[in-house]
Design a protein around this motif. Structure first.
Motif, mmCIF file in Angstrom:
data_model
loop_
_atom_site.group_PDB
_atom_site.id
_atom_site.type_symbol
_atom_site.label_atom_id
_atom_site.label_comp_id
_atom_site.label_asym_id
_atom_site.label_seq_id
_atom_site.Cartn_x
_atom_site.Cartn_y
_atom_site.Cartn_z
ATOM 1 N N LEU A 110 60.665 -26.599 5.389
ATOM 2 C CA LEU A 110 59.400 -26.191 6.009
ATOM 3 C C LEU A 110 58.317 -27.129 5.488
ATOM 4 O O LEU A 110 58.037 -27.153 4.293
ATOM 5 C CB LEU A 110 59.078 -24.734 5.641
ATOM 6 C CG LEU A 110 57.888 -24.013 6.275
ATOM 7 C CD1 LEU A 110 57.965 -22.524 5.928
ATOM 8 C CD2 LEU A 110 56.520 -24.558 5.848
ATOM 9 N N GLY A 111 57.735 -27.895 6.370
ATOM 10 C CA GLY A 111 56.614 -28.761 6.003
ATOM 11 C C GLY A 111 55.330 -28.172 6.556
ATOM 12 O O GLY A 111 55.199 -27.972 7.761
ATOM 13 N N ALA A 112 54.374 -27.869 5.692
ATOM 14 C CA ALA A 112 53.139 -27.229 6.136
ATOM 15 C C ALA A 112 52.178 -28.251 6.743
ATOM 16 O O ALA A 112 52.095 -29.397 6.293
ATOM 17 C CB ALA A 112 52.466 -26.509 4.969
ATOM 18 N N GLY A 113 51.448 -27.804 7.760
ATOM 19 C CA GLY A 113 50.404 -28.631 8.347
ATOM 20 C C GLY A 113 50.906 -29.951 8.882
ATOM 21 O O GLY A 113 51.945 -30.028 9.534
ATOM 22 N N ARG A 114 50.171 -31.011 8.575
ATOM 23 C CA ARG A 114 50.473 -32.329 9.138
ATOM 24 C C ARG A 114 51.773 -32.924 8.617
ATOM 25 O O ARG A 114 52.247 -33.948 9.130
ATOM 26 C CB ARG A 114 49.312 -33.289 8.869
ATOM 27 C CG ARG A 114 49.046 -33.556 7.393
ATOM 28 C CD ARG A 114 47.768 -34.393 7.217
ATOM 29 N NE ARG A 114 47.435 -34.612 5.822
ATOM 30 C CZ ARG A 114 47.892 -35.626 5.099
ATOM 31 N NH1 ARG A 114 48.700 -36.512 5.652
ATOM 32 N NH2 ARG A 114 47.533 -35.770 3.834
ATOM 33 N N HIS A 115 52.356 -32.302 7.620
ATOM 34 C CA HIS A 115 53.602 -32.811 7.045
ATOM 35 C C HIS A 115 54.841 -32.242 7.738
ATOM 36 O O HIS A 115 55.968 -32.560 7.352
ATOM 37 C CB HIS A 115 53.659 -32.482 5.549
ATOM 38 C CG HIS A 115 52.426 -32.887 4.807
ATOM 39 N ND1 HIS A 115 52.137 -34.204 4.529
ATOM 40 C CD2 HIS A 115 51.399 -32.158 4.316
ATOM 41 C CE1 HIS A 115 50.974 -34.266 3.889
ATOM 42 N NE2 HIS A 115 50.513 -33.040 3.746
ATOM 43 N N GLN A 116 54.615 -31.419 8.747
ATOM 44 C CA GLN A 116 55.720 -30.695 9.350
ATOM 45 C C GLN A 116 56.845 -31.602 9.842
ATOM 46 O O GLN A 116 57.978 -31.557 9.344
ATOM 47 C CB GLN A 116 55.195 -29.822 10.503
ATOM 48 C CG GLN A 116 56.245 -28.911 11.117
ATOM 49 C CD GLN A 116 55.692 -28.121 12.288
ATOM 50 O OE1 GLN A 116 55.369 -28.685 13.328
ATOM 51 N NE2 GLN A 116 55.573 -26.812 12.129
ATOM 52 N N MET A 117 56.569 -32.417 10.838
ATOM 53 C CA MET A 117 57.644 -33.140 11.512
ATOM 54 C C MET A 117 58.274 -34.231 10.646
ATOM 55 O O MET A 117 59.486 -34.463 10.704
ATOM 56 C CB MET A 117 57.127 -33.734 12.827
ATOM 57 C CG MET A 117 56.761 -32.691 13.866
ATOM 58 S SD MET A 117 58.182 -31.683 14.385
ATOM 59 C CE MET A 117 57.359 -30.390 15.337
ATOM 60 N N SER A 118 57.470 -34.904 9.828
ATOM 61 C CA SER A 118 58.039 -35.980 9.007
ATOM 62 C C SER A 118 59.004 -35.430 7.965
ATOM 63 O O SER A 118 60.110 -35.976 7.769
ATOM 64 C CB SER A 118 56.916 -36.774 8.333
ATOM 65 O OG SER A 118 56.094 -35.919 7.538
ATOM 66 N N LEU A 119 58.631 -34.350 7.296
ATOM 67 C CA LEU A 119 59.521 -33.781 6.288
ATOM 68 C C LEU A 119 60.754 -33.143 6.931
ATOM 69 O O LEU A 119 61.860 -33.227 6.388
ATOM 70 C CB LEU A 119 58.781 -32.753 5.438
ATOM 71 C CG LEU A 119 57.803 -33.319 4.406
ATOM 72 C CD1 LEU A 119 57.083 -32.190 3.678
ATOM 73 C CD2 LEU A 119 58.506 -34.220 3.394
ATOM 74 N N LEU A 120 60.571 -32.520 8.087
ATOM 75 C CA LEU A 120 61.720 -31.918 8.763
ATOM 76 C C LEU A 120 62.727 -32.990 9.187
ATOM 77 O O LEU A 120 63.943 -32.794 9.069
ATOM 78 C CB LEU A 120 61.255 -31.122 9.986
ATOM 79 C CG LEU A 120 60.972 -29.645 9.767
ATOM 80 C CD1 LEU A 120 59.986 -29.392 8.638
ATOM 81 C CD2 LEU A 120 60.498 -28.981 11.051
ATOM 82 N N THR A 121 62.212 -34.119 9.655
ATOM 83 C CA THR A 121 63.101 -35.204 10.055
ATOM 84 C C THR A 121 63.882 -35.730 8.850
ATOM 85 O O THR A 121 65.107 -35.927 8.919
ATOM 86 C CB THR A 121 62.288 -36.340 10.703
ATOM 87 O OG1 THR A 121 61.584 -35.829 11.833
ATOM 88 C CG2 THR A 121 63.198 -37.470 11.140
ATOM 89 N N MET A 122 63.180 -35.929 7.744
ATOM 90 C CA MET A 122 63.847 -36.399 6.529
ATOM 91 C C MET A 122 64.890 -35.384 6.068
ATOM 92 O O MET A 122 66.021 -35.742 5.726
ATOM 93 C CB MET A 122 62.816 -36.625 5.425
ATOM 94 C CG MET A 122 63.414 -37.050 4.097
ATOM 95 S SD MET A 122 62.140 -37.284 2.834
ATOM 96 C CE MET A 122 63.193 -37.571 1.392
ATOM 97 N N GLY A 123 64.521 -34.120 6.082
ATOM 98 C CA GLY A 123 65.448 -33.088 5.637
ATOM 99 C C GLY A 123 66.674 -32.974 6.510
ATOM 100 O O GLY A 123 67.789 -32.766 6.020
ATOM 101 N N ALA A 124 66.488 -33.116 7.818
ATOM 102 C CA ALA A 124 67.626 -33.048 8.726
ATOM 103 C C ALA A 124 68.601 -34.189 8.469
ATOM 104 O O ALA A 124 69.823 -34.003 8.499
ATOM 105 C CB ALA A 124 67.139 -33.070 10.174
#
Length: 309
Positions: free
Chosen positions: A232-246
């Motif tokens: 779970l990436g909060a705010g503006r960090h959502q998609m970048s962290l989710l992509t890295m995590g996936a």
């Protein structure tokens, strides 16, 4: 790599009506957005309730009953009810609806913590409701409480007695060790669904290195075969962290509870928009998205037939 579970947190208890005109507040809005998110590919729907009059967080079972059964009837998604509620609710209030419904899954914050978005109040000039500004500014002096005894109680009355499994919300490295404590006490059995959370003030920062630390620590504490990792990436960090995590083998969580935006300077007009975006990213990475029933199998859930919605 196994299929990726997309969770969607539809409304939460942190953002307020003045922050986005698209935040679902009424039972109809929550139901409609949740159903649309499920149709877009969310296997798990993480749900809070709001007061239908002014949008403030609510723990009233009567409000939950205005939208949860409708979602359950319209989708096959796993319905995940919060036990966190809001930072102003008592444990008894937070558990009132989960205890009545006995859902397949509930969220469970793995520790007491400072949890705040009070700096966001500086950016808002016009508040729609009188409760919003003191609510947001007041977070600076509030603590979200989940003591070891609180967590043990939740594990007993929901996990042991009702067969509910949990989205273990881990906002910091120590929360993984708290989870390991309950495993050592014999109160939990795998598979564990660990929701690692980045970017909340009071918790772990959104640095990519923190994601790697959480992943390797969870591997060491639980063994990779014994848990499902999610990001779970909060705010503006959502998609970048989710992509890295996936890419690292994790599952993902989106939703307007976690971020009000779809991209830089562009507000999300619905939860489904975020689901569709992360699904597109996952598929471009040649990752397959899990269906609700596949998610149930991966997480060892009891199935919707045992739920009292």
């Amino acid at each position: 790599m196994s299929k990726v579970i997309i969770s969607c947190a539809v409304t939460g208890a942190i953002h307020t009506p003045s922050m986005s005109e698209y935040l679902p507040l009424t039972p109809d809005e929550i139901a409609e957005q949740a159903i649309e998110a499920a149709e877009a590919g969310a296997a798990i729907l993480h749900l809070h309730a709001r007061d239908p009059v002014d949008g403030r967080p609510s723990a009233d079972p009567a409000v939950f009953r205005q939208f949860v059964p409708r979602i359950a009837a319209a989708t096959n998604a796993v319905i995940n009810i919060t036990t966190g509620g809001s930072i102003k609710m008592t444990l008894e209030e937070r558990l009132a609806y989960p205890l009545a419904a006995g859902p397949e899954m509930c969220s469970l914050n793995m520790g007491s913590m400072n949890f705040s978005i009070h700096p966001a109040a500086r950016k808002i000039k016009d508040w729609r409701h009188d409760w919003e500004k003191p609510y947001v500014e007041g977070m600076e002096d509030l603590i979200f409480r989940n003591t070891f005894r609180d967590i043990k109680h939740i594990l007993k009355v929901l996990g042991e007695e009702r067969g509910t499994r949990f989205e273990f919300e881990c906002y910091d490295l120590g929360h993984l060790y708290n989870l390991a404590h309950f495993v050592d006490e014999g109160l939990l059995k795998p598979p564990f669904f660990i929701q690692s959370i980045y970017g909340i003030l009071g918790g772990m920062g959104p640095d990519p290195e923190n994601l790697a630390i959480m992943r390797t620590t969870a591997d060491r504490l639980f063994g990779r075969d014994n848990y499902m990792f999610s990001i779970l990436g909060a705010g503006r960090h959502q998609m970048s962290l989710l992509t890295m995590g996936a890419i690292m083998g994790g599952n993902v969580r989106v939703g307007l509870e976690d971020s009000l935006y779809l991209g830089k300077g562009r507000m999300a007009t619905s939860n489904a928009e975020q689901v569709r975006k992360i699904r597109r990213i996952l598929e471009e990475l040649s990752l397959e998205v899990a269906t609700p029933d596949e998610a149930r199998s991966m997480l060892g859930l009891k199935g919707p037939q045992s739920v009292k919605f």
